[in-house]
Structure formats: C-alpha cells, structure tokens
Design an enzyme around this catalytic site. Structure first.
Site, PDB file in Angstrom:
ATOM      1  CG  ASN A   1      82.371  29.329  37.416  1.00 57.78           C
ATOM      2  OD1 ASN A   1      82.561  28.747  38.849  1.00 57.78           O
ATOM      3  ND2 ASN A   1      82.393  30.550  37.178  1.00 57.78           N
TER       4      ASN A   1
ATOM      5  CB  CYS B   1      81.947  27.375  32.944  1.00 58.22           C
ATOM      6  SG  CYS B   1      80.523  28.481  32.693  1.00 58.22           S
TER       7      CYS B   1
ATOM      8  N   GLY C   1      90.543  39.884  35.160  1.00 53.24           N
ATOM      9  CA  GLY C   1      89.305  39.091  35.344  1.00 53.24           C
ATOM     10  C   GLY C   1      89.398  37.974  36.347  1.00 53.24           C
ATOM     11  CE1 TYR C   2      86.365  38.604  40.278  1.00 56.97           C
ATOM     12  CE2 TYR C   2      84.291  37.829  39.495  1.00 56.97           C
ATOM     13  CZ  TYR C   2      84.993  38.757  40.286  1.00 56.97           C
ATOM     14  OH  TYR C   2      84.488  39.852  41.020  1.00 56.97           O
TER      15      TYR C   2
END
Lengths: 341, 341, 341, 341
Positions: free
Chosen positions: B308, B147, B11-12
């Site tokens: 974020n 975030c 994932g990011y």
C-alpha cells in the site's frame, strides 16, 4: 458475596480483574471506576465481557460501601487512593507500583518522584502467595508485584534462599505490548510496535529492585519488548555458588513449589515447548519455571514465563484475595491456557 | 538533478517517498515538510533512512524553488496546498484523496466535506501509468489513487474495458495497519490492532468510487483490517458477461499487461504462493494480479495484491514521475521484494 | 560479468543470495543448485523473484565452469562440496557452519560430528569485511560467519580488541523463524512457532564459539526464538575492564566503524527506535550497534541487530565478493530497509 | 461421570476437546487416542494441559467401554471409525467432515472420494444446537459442522429462513493457521504462513455446501488464510429480498438468537470492536454476529466470527453433548475470551 470496587477498571489490568471477578463464585463487582469513561458500558471497552456484565464505569466519587478495594490505576496515582481508602475498607489490594518497594528512597530512584505515603509502606504485605501466604491470610493492605518482577522473583527465590547461587544475577526480561497499558502513544502504535525487538530498558528496569528485595540478590535487569500482546518471559543468568550443584538446585525448586497450585516446573529434553513460554499460558494464572545447566561449567540459566495481566497482575491479585478470604486458591483462576495459540 | 519538495514527509507515505527519491538517480529531495516535526532529523522519524540522509524536516513556509512538489498530506489538507503550488511548479503530484474523484458531489459524499477547489478537478491526470501513460507524459497535475483503489482498478480494468464481466462487482479489500497512518489512535494501538480481522467499512468504502470511476463498473466494497503493517489485497467477485468466457478474460489481461513493468499475472495450480499475496511484495512496486474461475459456473474471482505504501502510493507516484520525465520507468523502483518475509 | 554458481539455492539463504546477485551489476548466476527441486523454476520457490529471473534449479552434477562458487547448503554437507570445488574455482564462499571454527575439536563439540576436511580449516578467510578486509582482497576460500555470531562479534570486537571490557561476556540472542531454514518441522509449524518466546538454546549455542574466536572473549550464549520471520538481535552483557570508562568505549566504536559502509552506531536518548532493532533492517545489509551504560556501575550493555539472511548471511557474502573483486562494497546491497514494517 | 473416548486426540481439535472435557464437571476422559503418539504423555503434545492431566495417548485398539465416542480425526478416516463404533456406544460425535453433507454425491464432489458409509448419512443429527436442539436431545450420532460453515450458517439462517434475503450469497471466509491442522507442511511453515493473505480457495470451498444445506441458499465461497493461529471470520454479501427491509432483518436475528447462550449480536456505530472479530473470542464458545446495511441500496453484509477450534469445533461438540445429556448448556464452556489479545 463479597463486594469489590475496582479502580482503574478501563485499563488492561483492570479489565482482567473484572473478567476474573465476574467468573468468581464468591465475588460481586459493585463498582468499576474509570476517570476516562464514566457512564460508558464496561463491555464497550472490554469487548470480551459482552454478555458477561451490564456494568457501566463510574467516577471515583460514586463508589460507596464495599468489602474490598482493588486498585489497578497507574503508578503514582495509587498513593492518594490508598490514603483515602486504607481505613474505609476491610481489604485493599494495590496493583500499581506505588507500594511494592519497601524503601521510599528506592521508590524515588526508580519512579522519579518522592513517595507521598512513606509511612504506609511497611503496612503492605507483598502479594506473593508463594512467599507470604501466612501473612496474606490476615492482611489488610496488599501490594501485588510487577509482571516481570513476579516472574523473576519466583524464578530466583528458591536457589537464592538456600544460597545455591551467586549473589549477582542478570535478568533478561521480554514483554508483550499490553504491559505498556491501554493509552495510545507513538511507540505502541501497531505499525511501530509490530514485530519489534525493542530494548526499552537496557539497564535499570524498575522491576530489578523488586526482584532484589524479594531474593536478596544483586539484580541487574534488561528489558525488551517483543512481538506479542500478552506474555512475559525472564531469562535469569547466574552461577552456582561455591559448593552448590545442580541437584541441589532441582531439590530447592521441588521443595519450594511442589505444592504450589500455580507454579509448574518445565525443563524438557525434547519436544517443542521444552522451557517456559508465555504463549500457552495466556489467560491462565500459571507461572512456568525451568532451568538449564551448562555442562562442565557453573552457569545456571533459569527461565520463567507468565501472562503479565494474570499471574503478573490481576490473577495474582485474585489468588491473594482467595488466600485472604480462606477460599480455595483456584477460585476464578481455573482457565488452563490454550494450545495452539 | 530534479529538485523535489515533499509535503507530509513525516507520514508513512511521505517516508516512503523519501526512501524512493533518495535512491533515485535523477532526483534530489530539497525539502521534507512536516508540520509536526520541523527541525527534527528525518531519520529520527524514519529510522530506515539513517545514513541515507542528513535532512531535517522544515515548515511549509521554508520551501523555496523546486521542480516538483509531492503532496503526501492527509485528505482535505491537500486542497489548499494545490491551490498554492499548482502554478508555482512544473509538476505537482498529489497522493491524498482530494483530487482522485472527478465529481465534486462524490467527493462530498465520500469525504464528508465540500471540495474547496472543484474547478481544478478536471486538470488532474490520474496517476495510473497502466491506464494514462500518454497523458502522464505531459501532465502538470497528477493525482495518485488510493491503495485499495489501485489494486481494484488494475484488477478489474482489462475485463471491464472489454465488457467481459457483469457490471456489478463486489470488492473485498484487506489492509495492514500502515494504511491508517502514523498518528496514534485507540484503534491502532498495538494491543488492539494486533491479530485483528476488523471489518472497518462493511459498506461504502471510499475507494469503491475510484474503482467505479476508472472501470465503469458498479462497485461495492467491503474493507477489513487484518494483521499486517504493510500490504493490501483485494478479492473481486464478479461474473462473466453473457457470451464471455475465461479464455477471453485471460487474453484481456495478457493484452493489457504483458508489457507493463510492474504488473505480474499470478495464478498457479500448485505451490504455496498460488495467488497474489502482499507479503512477498513489501517494498516493491509490483501489483500482482490473478484470477480463478468456478468450473461450471460464470463466477470469476480476481485477486490483486500490492504494498500500500509503494505501488499503492509512493512507488506509483515515482513511476508517474519517471513517465513524466521520460526516464526509465523503473528508476528508483528496482527492489523486488523479499522471501521469506 | 562474473559467473556464479549457487549451491543450496532453494533454501532461505540461497534465495537471498540469488536476489542480491540478480540485482548486482557485475554478476551473473549461471547455476542455482537444489537437490530437492531440480528442474523447477526458481521463482516457484522464491516468489519474490518472479519477473526477475527465468532460471530453473539444477542438480549439482550439472554445474559447469564458473568463476565463483557460493555454498548455501546445510551444515555438514558443505565439507564435501568444498573438497570438490576448492581447486576448480577462482573463489569459493561458504555460508554454512563447516569452516567457521578454526579448531576441528571445537567443530566436533559444537556440531556433533568430526570434521571431514580439517586440513582446509586454515585456508579459509573469515567473511567479515570489518575485520579481515585486506585478507579478503586476495582470498580464495571465504567462510561467512553465522547470523548471531556476526551480530555478536561486530558488537564486541572494538572494546574487546582495546581490552576495555571484562573477558567474560554473556550474549543473549533472539532470532526469527527463517534462521531454522526452509524445511518444515514440528517446531516451526506456524501454529506452534507463532508468538513464540522459545529458549531453544539456554546454554552453549554454536555461535558462542565463533564470537569467542573473533573477539578473544569468554562468551556464553543463550538463544531465544521470538515472533519474527527475519531478524536477529543480540544483547551483550558485560562490564568495563578496570580502568576503562564509557568514553573510551565510545571512542573504540568510532575508531573501528566510522568508515564502515554497513555499520551504524545507534544509541538515542529519545524516540521509538533508540537502540538497534532488526525490523527496520529487513532486506538491508546494515548491522546496527548501540550500547548503554548503567550509571554508577561498570555494567555495559551492547546491542546489535541485523537481517539474518542479509548481513547475517547472503549480504555479507556479497559484500565479501565485492571486496574480493575490487568492486564498490555496496554493489547489490543498496536497499536501505523499510519503515514502517 | 460420563466416560468419553476421544479419537484424534493429538490434533488441534482433539486437544481442544480434551481441554474442555477436563474442565467439565460431568465428564471423564477415559481414552485419548493418537495413532502418531501412542504411549506419549498428552501434555507433551498439548503443553497447556500440564498439571491438568496425567493421561497418555493410546492406540485405537486399546479403547474399551465408554459412554461417548468423540471423533476428531482427519476427514476420510472417520468413516471407518463410525462404522466400528456407531453401535457400540450410547453417543458418537463426529468432528470430521465425513458426515456433514447429507448427499453422498456432494461428498464425492467436495472431498474427492466416494463415501464409504452413505447409508449412515441420514442417521446423523447436525451438531448445531441453535437449529437442531430438540433432535440433539435424543441423538445417537452427531456430526459437527466445519468451522467456517458454522459461522456462515449461523450468520445467514435467520434472514434466510424468513426469506428476507436473495437466494444467492457470497461468503468470504478468513481463517487462522490452526484450521489446517497439526501436521507440518510447506505451506504452514512459520516463515511462509506468517503475515499471509493467502487465497487458498478462490472458489468452491467445501464449507459452501454445508452452508447451503443448512440455509437453502445458493452459496459461493472464497477462503483466505490470514495472520492468526486461531479464529475464523465470514463476511456474507447478500441483498434484501423484494419487499424486505433492514428492520425485518434485525427482528429475525432477535427472534432467532435472543435466548441463545453462545450467540451475541454485535453491530456498533462506535468503538474499536464494532463488528464481530475472532481475536476477543479465542478460547470461548461464542459466535458473534453483526450486520450492516448500505444506505439507499438493498445490500446487506453479515459478519460472523468464532474460534475455529471452539465454537467452530470442540466447543460446539461439548455444547451438543450438554444438550444431549440434559446438562446446562454452558458446562465446560464458561471462558469468556480475553482482551486485549
């Protein structure tokens, strides 16, 4: 009012067809076909059409009598629809890639599957008013070219037809993300596609075959996705043919396009927008074309820009429809584009 | 070297954890878990890590002994992993939303499902070095906040803790597209998400509960997706409490943050970057905070910005790890951000 | 610590030089010269450097003794500074275009003015570690190439040096807006530059002369501004030389670059990032290079990407400095780039 | 044909006025005044108008007789023009901020200078067809409100007029870069403005006074520049008045706007475009308005979006002109906007 059924109406080209036809004084959209969203309101998918229409998408089976069938379905799926509708409608306009190449072998090579209706390939008139206006007036089947192909063939045809350029041309195409359609995939996720300079076809992009077919040139194409939603630009790298000069090139363009309603020649020495650029064309049916010479060499660079969903698709289809019906060619296509943008 | 296993590594947030740990002088990534891509090279998914690692993703079952477990999995799926790993590792850091809210009822309300491990909620130390540094030094379970929550709580805590502002605060959050993760959907298709100003949570965004929990304020939040891949900004609208003044507010921030390595106070009268803005923070672990007073009124506007995926996630987790291990807090986090960007 | 004076420190390349040197273990910035902003804090112009430095800009006259002079001034204004400093410093690195072309006539042709210090042209070592590492170790004057030139020459040199490609190459360069510098003009106003596909140099871009000089090829270049702030990509169109094949090309790259710390070969059959793309390189010193062959033809397409302000400028300068000083080449240059971005 | 002279025709609002009037069936542009570009072709500055007009810009002194004067000049410079032209033309429409506020003191406070023609302030009819249609039919002087002001007042007027909401409202405005005009400055350089989330007015934005004036509310505004060229969105945070409920709010909007040609109510539970968003409105004259309630609380969030250069400026002016002349209100304003975009 002419009754039009649009297949593939939930896609990006399909939505643009709807926008243009809903603003057209002589057409009525009687069916907006979507296999994904039958029963859903059209404006729930195309929110720009809120207040413009109360249409809902329908299934292909629900389409009844109509005067014109417009196919904005994916490549490969248009073939079956053409077989089904070719004889049942006065006019069929296909926006997919299925009937663009006259040669079934080339189709196989560029699309990876055998053509299912090769016998119909010759019956289609290319949807290029600038090159086939007379044939379009009586056409029953029209195949609209690809977005970068349209830019490329309009850019190269005048000097090619007059044999002013070398037979080999390199076409560098750049495109926004809407060209890859409305279906989500890993590569067009915003976080991945944003800010891209993505060479997705370093060689052998499909549209090179179309440009070759319409210009007689030996075309090699490279295609890159850049940051934009709409818009296509081609930069064509070529050379003057022996004996030709830049003045002859300019004359060729003037002769070919000075009366064309949607082609503008754009090559300026000064200013911000010196050469064709898609961003000021978004929503419009213009194809801007410009060219530049390399002083003291034979190099010629031709640049063309258009909105891939309009002159590169839906708008071109509507222009063909206007030609076919004998209406003013700009019906439904009068939006000039925006600045700034 | 401390051995770290990262779950949700494709994932990011997971990718950003990998980037930071691979550049960290004291850590070694011994497992990068991905249920989607087991066997695939890590750099085929995170191309910025080409030449930085030869790791391949593995299945959760393949994870063996390690010193630290880092969970960057989706909300709801961390609960089972926490149950499984809490007792088997020296330190577990969870980046999902599952252990951020201390109250299981609030979890149900904001996440829509019942919490599966409510008995563990109290065992987690909030992953906020600025507020919980001492507890973090001995923590075994750490839950890193969301975030926008991180931006909001860091923005509001100093004046809230000193009762300088009204109890009711309105937090307007803006976020880039990476916040919605690496999984393709209709709404984060480039052509749809590009250029958006999309109010996706006009009321009741999850992060309001976290900000409330850490500040004691009555927080109402609105969240909008804007054109950006990375970056979060919150604009907090509040008023001075009776008797408070702007000087006291400034002093509160100074007192709270002047020694913090990753908080910078940014409020300038002149220049282009007068207030906090995420674009110059991308890749960095800074949270910039600024505030502005409305002359002749009690209005106070506090603005915070961060990346974020870094201070709003992976970087904050690494900072917590550094605190926990007694390492310099900036280990692995020295990148200052870029300008222009 | 080596003392470095940076001229043109308020520009985009200058700011990037500062960022890299401030994070470098062996350098100290002793002067940041700006004729526009003397007395102003450096971080008021480069807000990413807040908390990284308390430096203020100074006038050129205020620069005192230093070990290295780094010029990031505009083209044409470096010549006078070189004359002034060449003999007063151990090492001078020029990032402008003034000493890139060995031939004063070519300078005149491409820059429009006569060179003011032609006698010094031969004294400069090209700031290209991949081609001139040994000379750089003892250089006193270094001239760092242009951003697109760096991408182009690194892309073409290996097959050109081994005579595997035709002598004529077409280089299509695409660039973000930071390449045109920090001075506001009509064409780089956000509303005009945003979403651009702007062919600003259809023929005869300056960098073609540099690529030609370093590869021996006959280079023709076209340059387009696309939507991005940072990042440069070149697509080089060429053909295999008679007798050459794609295997030899691959071998040439491997041989030339397998030990290079900042060159990565990137050509994948699958995935989103199959060929070099600048967005994942932002802030990093990598130059990614890939190539593609057209099956059944001699066509070869080579693609290179880099961050124009880093490997295309400031980072390359720092790499040269590292080589010159005998430090590890990656000092100050370890940032790998971000994904997503 | 009605003859219109446009002052400030080289600006962004001015260009949009030209675009709309050139496509209008009843108007003729007889003068396009620009102090910066007299003698230059209009389409050299507004390239979207290539082939739409051969006009060149002229000096203010060259303007002769005309039926309508339209001022798209900067704030402060309209006052002198109004004095000069008010008595010489049948209709004057001012798009600057100079005659928007009825109170000369408020003008001084928000614009920083004393008003030069306070005696004329009462003579202007606000250019808001939705609120002043009847007065507009006979108006001689019309002042079109600011872009965010238009969005805000249209969003808040219906519930405010029926006293359904608290008197204090917080308006969070977001805007693209075209709002700051066509003159280059440090802050709107592409490399600086790109990807911005820039709180340029944390408190006391000018448009708050306009919204207050037209709604009777106590309005506090914050304004942020986000990544976009065109487009404005306001998010209004308020609460239900005692005794009011969300049903009454819905009814208020229905009553006020169901017959309005350019207002659409947009609040959906599902889909990508659930609330108003400017990107699908670019080029169109629509103002989309939506609202959301916080279950179990009195919080009400109202969102409005429009194209700042169209419904937020030039389009609104044309709509006023249509009302004044007794033409169909949509003349020249039929473009529906694009999707995708």
């Amino acid at each position: 009012m002419i009754r039009v059924a649009v297949f593939g109406a939930a896609g990006y080209i399909g939505g643009e067809v709807l926008r243009l036809l809903l603003g057209h004084p002589e057409t009525e959209v009687t069916a907006a076909v979507s296999s994904r969203f039958p029963g859903k309101r059209v404006d729930s998918v195309h929110p720009n059409l809120r207040s413009a229409t109360d249409l809902t998408f329908c299934d292909a089976e629900q389409v009844t009598e109509c005067d014109v069938v417009l196919l904005a379905t994916p490549h490969r799926s248009a073939m079956a629809l053409v077989r089904q509708w070719a004889s049942r409608t006065e006019l069929l306009i296909d926006l997919s890639g299925d009937f663009r190449l006259r040669d079934a072998d080339a189709y196989k090579r560029y699309y990876g599957v055998a053509h299912e209706a090769p016998e119909l390939l010759d019956s289609f008139v290319p949807g290029i008013p600038e090159l086939h206006r007379d044939e379009l007036r009586t056409a029953r089947l029209i195949s609209v070219p690809g977005c970068m192909a349209t830019a490329g063939l309009l850019a190269l045809r005048p000097p090619a037809a007059r044999r002013l350029i070398a037979s080999r041309v390199l076409v560098d195409g750049r495109t926004g993300s809407s060209g890859s359609g409305a279906t989500a995939g890993e590569g067009n996720l915003h976080a991945e596609r944003s800010g891209a300079m993505r060479v997705f076809a370093p060689v052998a992009h499909r549209h090179e075959a179309e440009i070759a077919q319409h210009t007689g040139l030996d075309v090699r194409m490279t295609a890159t996705g850049v940051e934009a939603v709409r818009g296509v630009q081609v930069v064509c790298h070529t050379e003057l043919a022996p004996g030709a000069d830049h003045r002859a090139v300019r004359a060729a363009y003037r002769e070919a396009y000075s009366d064309e309603p949607f082609i503008r020649m754009v090559s300026h020495k000064r200013g911000v927008y010196r050469y064709p650029e898609p961003k000021i064309l978004l929503g419009s049916n213009f194809c801007d074309i410009g060219h530049a010479a390399d002083e003291g060499s034979d190099r010629l660079v031709v640049i063309a820009a258009l909105d891939n969903l309009v002159k590169g698709g839906a708008g071109n289809a509507v222009q063909c429809l206007n030609v076919r019906m004998g209406w003013p060619e700009s019906y439904g296509l009068s939006f000039p584009g925006l600045h700034p943008m």
